[in-house]
Design an enzyme around this catalytic site. Structure first.
Site, mmCIF file in Angstrom:
data_model
loop_
_atom_site.group_PDB
_atom_site.id
_atom_site.type_symbol
_atom_site.label_atom_id
_atom_site.label_comp_id
_atom_site.label_asym_id
_atom_site.label_seq_id
_atom_site.Cartn_x
_atom_site.Cartn_y
_atom_site.Cartn_z
ATOM 1 N N ARG A 87 1.486 -0.840 -0.126
ATOM 2 C CA ARG A 87 -0.322 0.250 0.227
ATOM 3 C C ARG A 87 0.956 1.497 0.376
ATOM 4 O O ARG A 87 0.258 2.892 -0.564
ATOM 5 C CB ARG A 87 -1.495 0.289 0.750
ATOM 6 N N GLU A 90 1.884 1.575 -3.217
ATOM 7 C CA GLU A 90 1.287 2.273 -4.362
ATOM 8 C C GLU A 90 1.020 3.459 -3.456
ATOM 9 O O GLU A 90 0.615 4.346 -4.512
ATOM 10 C CB GLU A 90 -0.552 1.572 -3.288
ATOM 11 N N SER A 113 15.235 15.510 1.002
ATOM 12 C CA SER A 113 16.801 14.731 1.336
ATOM 13 C C SER A 113 15.974 13.697 1.846
ATOM 14 O O SER A 113 15.031 13.123 2.590
ATOM 15 C CB SER A 113 17.610 14.892 2.243
#
Length: 146
Positions: A87, A90, A113
């Protein structure tokens, strides 16, 4: 002793002693996210933190040097099968271009960064279902022309 050996030992001790990452973090003076990452081999401990971790968990003296070794920060490039990690992939896959656009609109051409960086994981209780709050805090690094 390799980093993976230390990681496996830490997980065994953590389970045996019923410890939380929060309790380990508190014992070392670090955050739960950072110490977990170090225990997984993705960050190197200073000598002071390694000493505290070895003492708190009862690790072997050999573990200290492995904890202090500089890591190779790489991961399996195959899409993960673990639902929680998937997830997160995703989220970046769907919202990555959006985040890039918004960050660059606000800051200019550059990156966030992951070296000058911190992260927290918090829980928000909600009647519709508890919420996970991830805070990624990284220094903006502008691209330079030469």
């Amino acid at each position: 002793m390799k980093k993976i050996d230390v990681t496996e030992a830490i997980f065994a001790i953590k389970k045996e002693k019923n410890l939380s990452w929060e309790s380990i973090a508190k014992a070392t003076g670090m955050t739960d996210v950072w110490i977990t990452s170090a225990c997984l081999g993705m960050n190197s401990c200073s000598e002071d933190v390694a000493d505290k971790l070895v003492a708190f968990l009862g690790l072997s003296a050999e573990a200290k040097s492995a904890l202090m070794e500089y890591p190779t920060k790489t991961w399996d490039h195959v899409i993960p099968q673990d639902p929680l990690i998937y997830r997160l992939y995703e989220v970046v896959g769907v919202y990555g271009p959006t985040l890039k656009e918004v960050i660059q609109e606000k800051f200019g051409d550059g990156i966030m960064s992951a070296i000058d960086f911190s992260m927290t994981v918090d829980k928000e209780e909600n009647p519709k279902g508890d919420r996970v709050i991830l805070t990624l805090n990284g220094k903006f690094l502008p691209y330079k022309s030469w």
